[in-house]
Scaffold this active site. Structure first.
Site, PDB file in Angstrom:
ATOM      1  N   GLN A   1      31.646-109.738  -9.107  1.00 36.26           N
ATOM      2  CA  GLN A   1      32.731-110.640  -8.713  1.00 36.26           C
ATOM      3  C   GLN A   1      34.111-110.001  -8.824  1.00 36.26           C
ATOM      4  O   GLN A   1      35.086-110.523  -8.265  1.00 36.26           O
ATOM      5  CB  GLN A   1      32.689-111.919  -9.559  1.00 36.26           C
TER       6      GLN A   1
ATOM      7  N   ALA B   1      28.747-105.248  -1.679  1.00 39.10           N
ATOM      8  CA  ALA B   1      29.823-105.151  -0.687  1.00 39.10           C
ATOM      9  C   ALA B   1      30.203-106.503  -0.103  1.00 39.10           C
ATOM     10  O   ALA B   1      31.362-106.737   0.262  1.00 39.10           O
ATOM     11  CB  ALA B   1      29.405-104.204   0.436  1.00 39.10           C
TER      12      ALA B   1
ATOM     13  N   CYS C   1      22.545-118.272  -5.777  1.00 40.80           N
ATOM     14  CA  CYS C   1      21.186-117.859  -6.120  1.00 40.80           C
ATOM     15  C   CYS C   1      20.423-118.960  -6.835  1.00 40.80           C
ATOM     16  O   CYS C   1      19.237-118.818  -7.104  1.00 40.80           O
ATOM     17  CB  CYS C   1      21.223-116.595  -6.984  1.00 40.80           C
TER      18      CYS C   1
ATOM     19  N   THR D   1      22.123-107.203  -7.199  1.00 36.00           N
ATOM     20  CA  THR D   1      20.873-107.578  -7.857  1.00 36.00           C
ATOM     21  C   THR D   1      19.995-106.366  -8.098  1.00 36.00           C
ATOM     22  O   THR D   1      19.436-106.191  -9.188  1.00 36.00           O
ATOM     23  CB  THR D   1      20.128-108.628  -7.011  1.00 36.00           C
TER      24      THR D   1
END
Length: 392
Positions: free
Chosen positions: A180, A201, A328, A72
């Site tokens: 992804q 990560a 999210c 993000t």
């Protein structure tokens, strides 16, 4: 109750090797990597070793890898700095991007007056590359194209190399959210001419709170977090040394076992699709998630043939963790934008989406337990619905 975890697109569990590497770093290498004494320099060496490791994987230079707190942050930095510092006046994207991308784009539209063009996907969730080329040729404004490599809800893959080629031919910058796909599939940015990419990560069994941005050195990008020279002055602030070490260890394991892990997850995905199709009459699969081509092997997006907004909670009560969409957006009452793009109005009103996502730790036995639980919930729900209809 033995719990089953099938929400790996949201986050993955840390492996013991990653935990051990991080704990050792926290005990021994506690120095500030910006300090000039030996404690600091030992920590700095650990960071630079991981930076080189990532650069080798992507076939880029270490200077093009900038550590951040997550995907993000990386996406925010790239999009906002492209407008602030690189003179981008127009952004071309898709309605199916992760919220951190879509909201960063809208922020730049609101605050900086950036023109925004969206490529609406088809019912399978595919992006029309001819439309992208048409949009790029329609204006001389400096343009950033932002399209995710794999969709986080339905797993659709774009032809990232082809998109990069189209952007280069039309003098546009190309940013891809690769959260992804990073460490799940081979990526060679010497061959794939993306300008910017992002990573978290915790999507491949590393720790939360650490990721990186790939920023091609020729871009001229500047940082938006200031206050220090860390990360080539692109991201000020003391680096998360233990987190970066954990990222490096998780990446090492993922790359060394990529073929083994991917084969296992594809097998599990195929098995889940088969069992669900056999057990839940009328079930469908969204986007390209049930296909082997143009689909990420970690995600299967299913559509139950009835409306039950409590399905996630009901499965959780049976010890099964699963998602009805992006993590999210999990608290939102409205359907996700991705589902709005790929489902018909009738499906939106009368069906329930489920995102099932796998790791190399997922077993057939876990899939069997999940399918049995889902079948029981479905049968009970349909009996209650039938009774309610009869009493109306």
């Amino acid at each position: 109750m033995n719990k089953i975890y099938l929400d790996n697109a949201a986050t993955t569990p840390l492996t013991e090797e990653v935990i051990d590497a991080m704990v050792s770093t926290m005990k021994i290498n506690f120095g500030n990597p910006s300090s000039t004494h030996s404690f600091g320099q030992e920590a700095k060496i650990l960071i630079e070793n991981v930076r080189r490791q990532i650069a080798d994987y992507l076939n880029v230079t270490p200077a093009e890898i900038i550590f951040t707190s997550c995907g993000t942050e990386s996406n925010n930095m790239i999009i906002k700095s492209a407008v602030e510092h690189l003179g981008v006046q127009r952004i071309i994207s898709s309605p199916m991007e992760h919220k951190c991308v879509s909201e960063s784009i809208l922020d730049m539209k609101s605050r900086k007056g950036v023109e925004v063009n969206y490529i609406r996907p088809n019912e399978k969730g595919d992006i029309d590359l001819a439309k992208l080329e048409e949009l790029l040729k329609s204006s001389d404004k400096k343009t950033l194209v932002s399209l995710m490599h794999a969709n986080n809800e339905i797993g659709n893959l774009i032809d990232i190399k082809k998109v990069a080629e189209i952007c280069k031919e039309n003098n546009a910058l190309f940013h891809s959210d690769t959260v992804q796909t990073m460490a799940h599939i081979p990526l060679n940015f010497e061959d794939i001419k993306v300008d910017f990419a992002s990573c978290s990560a915790h999507k491949f069994h590393g720790p939360k709170g650490v990721g990186f941005a790939f920023i091609r050195k020729s871009s001229g990008m500047k940082g938006i977090i200031t206050g220090g020279p860390q990360e080539r002055s692109l991201r000020a602030g003391t680096e998360n040394v233990a987190g970066i070490v954990g990222l490096g260890k998780a990446l090492e394991i993922s790359l060394n076992k990529m073929d083994e892990f991917s084969a296992h997850m594809q097998m599990i995905k195929d098995y889940a699709k088969e069992r669900l199709s056999e057990t839940i009459p009328g079930i469908k699969f969204n986007g390209r998630s049930s296909e082997k081509e143009n689909s990420l092997y970690t995600v299967l997006s299913a559509l139950l043939p009835y409306k039950n907004p409590l399905i996630g909670l009901q499965l959780d009560m049976k010890g099964i963790a699963i998602s009805q969409g992006s993590a999210c957006s999990s608290g939102a009452s409205k359907p996700s934008m991705v589902m709005m793009m790929v489902l018909s109005e009738e499906e939106m009103d009368h069906c329930t989406p489920l995102r099932i996502s796998f790791s190399h730790m997922t077993t057939k036995e876990e899939i069997d337990t999940f399918v049995t639980a889902l079948s029981e919930i479905s049968a009970d729900f349909l009996v209650i619905e039938k009774t309610n209809v009869e009493h109306r």
